[in-house]
Design an enzyme around this catalytic site. Structure first.
Site, PDB file in Angstrom:
ATOM      1  N   ASP A  35     -13.562-142.007  13.112  1.00 37.53           N
ATOM      2  CA  ASP A  35     -14.380-142.729  12.133  1.00 37.53           C
ATOM      3  C   ASP A  35     -14.771-144.081  12.711  1.00 37.53           C
ATOM      4  OD1 ASP A  35     -14.621-142.162   8.797  1.00 37.53           O
ATOM      5  OD2 ASP A  35     -15.240-144.123   9.539  1.00 37.53           O
ATOM      6  N   ASP A  61     -18.054-144.712  16.768  1.00 35.26           N
ATOM      7  CA  ASP A  61     -19.327-144.483  16.073  1.00 35.26           C
ATOM      8  C   ASP A  61     -19.907-143.184  16.628  1.00 35.26           C
ATOM      9  OD1 ASP A  61     -22.063-144.482  15.304  1.00 35.26           O
ATOM     10  OD2 ASP A  61     -22.019-146.667  15.103  1.00 35.26           O
ATOM     11  N   TYR A 154     -32.550-138.603   3.848  1.00 35.13           N
ATOM     12  CA  TYR A 154     -31.311-137.817   3.717  1.00 35.13           C
ATOM     13  C   TYR A 154     -31.629-136.325   3.661  1.00 35.13           C
ATOM     14  CZ  TYR A 154     -26.663-136.550   1.960  1.00 35.13           C
ATOM     15  OH  TYR A 154     -25.417-135.992   1.795  1.00 35.13           O
ATOM     16  N   LYS A 158     -30.496-133.534   6.468  1.00 36.20           N
ATOM     17  CA  LYS A 158     -29.590-132.423   6.149  1.00 36.20           C
ATOM     18  C   LYS A 158     -30.271-131.069   6.362  1.00 36.20           C
ATOM     19  CE  LYS A 158     -25.924-134.866   5.129  1.00 36.20           C
ATOM     20  NZ  LYS A 158     -24.731-134.827   6.005  1.00 36.20           N
ATOM     21  N   THR A 186     -22.687-132.441  -5.711  1.00 36.42           N
ATOM     22  CA  THR A 186     -22.190-133.814  -5.893  1.00 36.42           C
ATOM     23  C   THR A 186     -20.663-133.824  -5.868  1.00 36.42           C
ATOM     24  OG1 THR A 186     -24.040-133.980  -7.433  1.00 36.42           O
ATOM     25  CG2 THR A 186     -22.610-135.894  -7.233  1.00 36.42           C
TER      26      THR A 186
END
Ligand SMILES: NC(=O)c1ccc[n+]([C@@H]2O[C@H](COP(=O)([O-])OP(=O)(O)OC[C@H]3O[C@@H](n4cnc5c(N)ncnc54)[C@H](O)[C@@H]3O)[C@@H](O)[C@H]2O)c1
Length: 253
Positions: A35, A61, A154, A158, A186
């Site tokens: 991370d 990163d 986004y 995706k 979600t």
């Protein structure tokens, strides 16, 4: 019980990534928790260790192929095994329609959500090919399948993840490698928590987000992690090149 296999999990410092690190460690993987947020990665490793699993953290990163390669090398030295599983979970979002999206935001979202996956998959595929086996799970989103309001970059990123994943499945299946995308609806992660906290009316925003799923609630990071663990395992050996939807029925209507 250890499988002796190494799983690389990006975005392991929070939400779905952290839950996936824990779920995969519980399945016996040694987990390299990557991370950009080093404290988050350390926290994921602590949680794995507390549960009796094996993990190591790497502050990295995912946009930086050299740093990612160095993290892989460290893990290989530590555990004497190449990665058997790559779970690309790290991702970011920008809330904007196309005309509201700045070129910088477009570049940033595509760099983290899509181009980074090109680099991470490119790094793990040669050792997987050499081993004659390997699994890649890329976290996409329902936003890669349907249009979601004010998520131009986004959604594009995706949809790109799904296309990239399918191309890997097609090109590498005969070499023993499976690649699947997972498309959550979600999910109540830290990310969504921040979106709610920043919204003018958090209760109304939460109610709207919950209502998008057929059973009127958000998913949990652990539920998506169980999907990632399923796609990683032998139970999914007939699943390849899929866009595996876990959305509480959000896209069923
Ligand atoms: N939460 C949802 O509703 C939802 C729905 C569908 C898909 N997803 C996808 O699931 C994934 C995880 O989302 P989450 O909800 O757990 O979010 P989150 O913000 O809780 O976790 C994302 C993690 O990725 C890390 N990260 C971000 N940029 C990075 C970079 N450049 N390099 C390395 N690490 C980086 C962050 O530090 C964070 O720890 C993302 O790819 C997201 O697009 C989330």
């Amino acid at each position: 019980m250890s499988t002796g296999k190494t799983a690389v999990v990006t975005g392991a410092g929070s939400g779905i990534g952290r839950a996936s690190a824990k779920a995969l460690a519980a399945q016996g993987y040694r987990v390299l928790a990557i991370d950009v947020d080093s404290a988050g990665a350390d926290e994921a490793v602590r949680a794995v260790h507390e549960a009796g699993g094996q993990a190591a953290a790497a502050a990295c990163d995912v946009r930086d192929p050299e740093a990612f390669g160095a993290a892989l090398d460290d893990a290989r030295r530590r555990w004497s095994a190449p990665p058997a599983l790559l779970a690309n979970v790290a991702g970011i979002g920008v809330a904007a329609s196309l005309t509201e999206t700045s070129p910088d935001d477009w570049d940033r979202v595509l760099a983290v959500n899509l181009t980074a996956l090109f680099h991470t998959c490119r790094a793990v595929l040669p050792p997987m090919v050499e081993a004659g086996s390997g699994v890649i799970v890329n976290v996409a989103s329902v936003s890669g399948l349907v249009g979601v309001r004010d998520r131009a970059a986004y959604c594009a990123s995706k949809a790109g993840v799904i296309g990239l994943t399918r191309s890997i499945a097609v090109d590498y299946a005969h070499l023993g490698i499976r690649a699947n995308a997972i498309c959550p609806g979600t999910v109540a992660s830290e990310w969504i928590g921040k979106i709610l906290a920043d919204s003018p009316d958090p209760a109304a925003t939460r109610a709207r987000m919950e209502a998008r799923q057929l059973d009127g609630r958000m998913g949990t990071p652990e539920e998506v992690a169980s999907g990632i663990a399923f796609l990683a395992g032998d139970g999914a050996r007939f699943v390849n090149g899929s866009a595996f939807v876990m959305d509480g029925g959000m896209t069923a209507i």
